[in-house]
Every structure is written in C-alpha cells, then in structure tokens.
Design an enzyme around this catalytic site. Structure first.
Site, PDB file in Angstrom:
ATOM      1  N   ASP A 122       0.852  -1.192   0.000  1.00 14.71           N
ATOM      2  CA  ASP A 122       0.000   0.000   0.000  1.00 14.71           C
ATOM      3  C   ASP A 122       0.889   1.244   0.000  1.00 14.71           C
ATOM      4  O   ASP A 122       2.106   1.132   0.090  1.00 14.71           O
ATOM      5  CB  ASP A 122      -0.942   0.002   1.213  1.00 14.71           C
ATOM      6  CG  ASP A 122      -0.214  -0.356   2.491  1.00 14.71           C
ATOM      7  OD1 ASP A 122       0.975   0.011   2.622  1.00 14.71           O
ATOM      8  OD2 ASP A 122      -0.821  -1.003   3.361  1.00 14.71           O
ATOM      9  N   ASP A 177       1.541   4.907   1.771  1.00 14.74           N
ATOM     10  CA  ASP A 177       1.230   5.769   2.907  1.00 14.74           C
ATOM     11  C   ASP A 177       1.769   7.176   2.661  1.00 14.74           C
ATOM     12  O   ASP A 177       2.867   7.344   2.118  1.00 14.74           O
ATOM     13  CB  ASP A 177       1.859   5.207   4.191  1.00 14.74           C
ATOM     14  CG  ASP A 177       1.272   3.848   4.553  1.00 14.74           C
ATOM     15  OD1 ASP A 177       0.055   3.669   4.373  1.00 14.74           O
ATOM     16  OD2 ASP A 177       2.033   2.965   4.988  1.00 14.74           O
ATOM     17  N   ASP A 235       9.956   3.111  13.358  1.00 14.18           N
ATOM     18  CA  ASP A 235      10.660   1.987  13.963  1.00 14.18           C
ATOM     19  C   ASP A 235      12.050   1.738  13.375  1.00 14.18           C
ATOM     20  O   ASP A 235      13.051   1.823  14.073  1.00 14.18           O
ATOM     21  CB  ASP A 235       9.791   0.715  13.939  1.00 14.18           C
ATOM     22  CG  ASP A 235       9.082   0.473  12.614  1.00 14.18           C
ATOM     23  OD1 ASP A 235       9.400   1.172  11.620  1.00 14.18           O
ATOM     24  OD2 ASP A 235       8.230  -0.433  12.561  1.00 14.18           O
TER      25      ASP A 235
END
Ligand code: ATP
Ligand code: MG
Length: 467
Positions: A75, A77, A159
């Site tokens: 996807d 983002d 992260d």
C-alpha cells in the site's frame, strides 16, 4: 539488478552507528532509483494537493522501502504536516479513522490511501519504569501516538531506518534521516535510536523486525537483535487483540515459514504460543515438522493466489499442544473423547489470553480438530456424511498434514483420497472392506472405550459431541 540499483545510490552516508540526523541526507533523482510513476497516482496526487495547499507531504514507509528494493508495495502511505481535520477539508472522499491514533483514509474506488499527520514520541515515555508495563504502558502509548510533531520528529519515532525514508514526488527527492538507504543497501533491519528503549516503548517492534527480515530477506543488525531475547516476555503485556492482528501479518504475508524459524530462534514464539512452545520442547521433531509444513503450504498458497484461512493456520499451530492436555485429563479419569473435547476447549481459552482469536475462527478450529476424530470412523453412511460436511476439505487437508509430520494413521489419508476419487460402487466396496479391518485412530493418546451394543474395534463407540 540490485547491484545496479545500489550503484545508483550514494555510497555510505555516515558511519552506521549514527542512526539519526536532525537534517536529512537529501538524495536527488539521479542519486536514487525511484520514479514517480512507480507510485500510486492517487497517492502522488494527494501529496501534490497537500503541498499546493501549503502543507508538507511525502510518500513514506513501506512503499518507499519496497520500491527501492524493486518489490511491489502493499500500500502507499502519505505523511503530512496537515492535521487530520485539515486533510479532510482538502478532500471530499476523506474519512478520519481512529483506533490507536487518528488517521485519514482517502478513498479512490477500491484503493485507499492512508494519510498520517507527522507525529512525535511522547517525551514522558522515556521515563517509563520497567515494572509498570501493563495498562499504564498501553495508555502511555496511545497518548504518545496522538502527539503531532515535525517532519524530523516523525522520522525519529518510526521503527526502523529503512522505514523512515520520505519521497517527494514533486521534486523527486528522497529524505533520509536515519541512514535508511545505507541499510537497504546492506540489507539490514536496524532500529532507529537505542534498540532496547525502542523495543520497551513498543514490544511489537520485535515482531515487526522479524516480519520485515523475513519478507525482505534482510538480516537484523546485531544491536537490534541482542535485546530481543531478554525483552521477548514483554509481549505478554500487549493487548491480545493487537497481537492477533500482528500474528496474522506475520503468518499471512507469504513468508510464514522463515518467520516461524526466526520467532523460535529469538524466543518470541513462547510468549505468543506458550502451549505450542512447550510441545516444541518435549516433542520437537513432530511439532516442528507439523507447524513448518503447515506454514510452507500457506506460503505456497499465497504465492499461487489461493485463499488461506487463519483457522487452518491456528489449528496447525496449536495441534501439537493438544496431546499433553488430553493425557492430563485422561489421567484424572476423563474418558478419551471427552478429554479431547475439553483439552481443545481449554487450549483455545488459554491461547486467546495471548492472542485474541475471534469466534469466527475458533469455531472452525474446533471443527477441524473434531474432524480428525471423525475421519477414522467411516462405516455405514458415515463416510458420505463426512464428505458432505462443509469442514471436510479442511479436515482432510489437516489429516494429510499430520501424516506428513510423521503421525501414524494407518493409511487414512490415502483411503480418503481414494474414496473421493472413487465412483459409487468403488466407494461401496471400500466401505465393505472396512468391516474386515479395524479403523485408524485419532491423534491423541487414547484408549478405546467399548460401549454396549457396538462392535469391538469399529471405532463406533466414539460419540463425539456434535456428531
Ligand atoms: P508493510 O505495509 O509492507 O507491511 P510498512 O512499513 O508500510 O510495511 P506499516 O505497518 O504499514 O508498515 O506501517 C507504516 C509505517 O509506520 C512504517 O513504515 C513505520 O515507519 C511506521 N510504523 C508502523 N508501526 C510502527 C511502530 N510500532 N513503531 C514505530 N513506527 C511504526
Ligand atoms: Mg504499509
């Protein structure tokens, strides 16, 4: 191909231990391999429109990382300085959604682009005490996630270095705050900042490290690996509903088998599947073979675009933990079938405390297991009734899986394969032949119970609940 890609990237930017910079390394279009046309045109349009409206906006995260590796992104983002309300004001087809934090979903037919406002880490989180991990920790995370921040802060709270790359489709530049390009080139998963602290902030990052390592075929950098084993028990404090979602991502992304090996190696499997982890200890070969074979099959099905059901997956992941529980109940004097039923029930309840498997899956898990009790009992009309059962296929596949893992079933899998292929008279003969030999047994340690009026050894004594 990759070599060429890497040649087009700049040589090492800074020493790898420097994980974060306050001014990003900027790569212009000749210094990276990305092209605007590789991104979803909807996502590119959103970025352009937000920029025109005066906001900062970038494509970010998995899509930038994956395209740099020539992998098709799952996807796209977008990260922006606009607040969710400001984003919604710009797009008619936008909806604010909020679970752990507010996001905007912009819909284009079936495609949804997720737009997130730049966020910062909540400073108080750094002072969190180890001993206070549970609910306070969780509410701390929610708080922190809702704090909006600058672009730099947004990069810092991400992260892994490879997930903190920002692509601007207008200028075609990549902003690299954390030497992510360096780590992509060296195929390394590396946490941004101090690994131990980042795992403590959100222990799910340990699972994400494993997921990306498996998916990208990357290594986990040494300093990002070392804290995992000691911190693995922290996963016990993560809400079970979140873990269910993470575990699905781990096992349904097409790389479940390497994920499993890594989870076991890094001692992350135990906090997720405590009973199965015990089975891995006392019956290692069978347990390992059954689970890894199930996962290999799942990975293959995903590659072939075939449907996979989480129920089958969980049925396999938990199955090796059943016999010990059955035995314990039998030792307390419970009859075998009842013991099997109760063990299944207990195991699922116990497992759901770690991973909240929804009812729509726990029911079929039980049915797949029940089917293992029924498949040996084929006499009379039973075989045909079983064939008509909506769970037959899953039950039969599960039987083959057990056999592949070395379980002795007296050729039951082959019998069912032949029966399904047979015509009416062949099937009748197969049923007739059954009365000449005792039927196979189920998986759990069990003594056959004789009930009055039933033929010895026919297996008909098993009045399994629900039959
Ligand atoms: P994919 O979608 O291919 O699984 P992804 O990197 O896009 O990979 P997402 O879960 O969609 O992963 O998250 C999008 C981005 O949000 C990540 O790239 C990362 O930068 C950030 N992110 C997600 N979860 C966390 C987390 N627990 N801690 C910090 N940052 C996170
Ligand atoms: Mg993503």
């Amino acid at each position: 191909m990759l070599k060429k890609l890497f040649q087009s990237l700049r040589s090492p930017l800074r020493p790898p231990q420097q994980h974060f910079r306050t001014t990003p390394e900027v790569l212009n279009s000749s210094q990276h391999s990305l092209q605007r046309g590789q991104f979803s045109r909807y996502a590119v349009n959103i970025v352009e429109r937000l920029q025109t409206a005066g906001y900062q906006a970038y494509l970010v995260g998995g899509c930038v990382r994956d395209l740099m590796l020539n992998i098709e992104p799952k996807d796209f983002d977008v990260a922006t300085s606009a607040t969710p309300e400001q984003v919604r004001a710009e797009f008619r087809n936008a909806r604010i959604i909020g679970r752990r934090f507010k996001l905007v979903h912009i819909h284009f037919g079936r495609e949804i682009i997720e737009v997130a406002t730049f966020r910062a880490n909540h400073p108080q989180d750094d002072e969190e005490e180890d001993s206070n991990q549970s609910s306070r920790n969780e509410s701390g995370r929610i708080l922190r996630d809702n704090v909006y921040g600058t672009l730099e802060e947004d990069a810092q709270r991400r992260d892994f270095t490879i997930n903190a790359l920002y692509y601007d489709p207008v200028t075609e530049r990549v902003l690299d705050y954390a030497n992510g390009v360096h780590d992509i080139r060296n195929r390394l998963i590396r946490l941004i900042g101090d690994p131990q602290q980042r795992y403590k902030e959100d222990p799910v990052r340990m699972l994400r490290a494993v997921r990306f390592a498996a998916k990208l075929d990357f290594g986990i950098e040494k300093h990002s690996t070392t804290p995992i084993r000691p911190l693995a028990p922290m996963l016990r404090d993560i809400p079970a509903a979140r873990l269910f979602e993470e575990v699905l991502k781990l096992f349904l992304s097409g790389y479940a088998e390497p994920v499993f090996e890594m989870l076991v190696d890094l001692e992350l499997f135990e906090p997720l599947f405590p009973a199965s982890s015990k089975a891995l200890e006392y019956n290692p070969t069978y347990t390992h073979t059954l689970i890894s074979q199930a996962l290999i099959n799942t990975d293959l099905r995903i590659k072939q675009n075939k449907p996979v059901t989480p129920a089958f997956l969980f049925a396999a992941l938990l199955w090796p933990a059943l016999p010990a529980k059955v035995l314990r109940l039998q030792e307390r004097g419970m009859p075998p079938i009842a013991a099997m039923q109760e063990a299944a029930h207990d195991l699922i309840i116990e497992q759901c405390q770690r991973i909240a498997i929804p009812k729509r899956f726990t029911l079929p898990i039980r049915e797949i297991w029940d089917m293992q009790e029924r498949l040996p009992r084929r006499s009379g009309k039973r075989a045909d009734l079983l064939l008509d059962n909506s769970r037959f296929r899953a039950g039969y596949d599960f039987l083959l899986l057990r056999e592949a893992a070395g379980e002795q079933t007296d050729g039951l899998g082959d019998w069912w394969t032949e029966y399904q292929d047979g015509n009416d008279s062949e099937r009748r003969n197969m049923i007739r032949d059954l009365s000449n030999k005792p039927e196979g047994t189920g998986p759990a340690p069990r003594k056959r119970r004789r009930s009055p009026g039933k033929r010895k050894g026919s297996g008909e004594a098993s009045n399994v609940a629900g039959e």
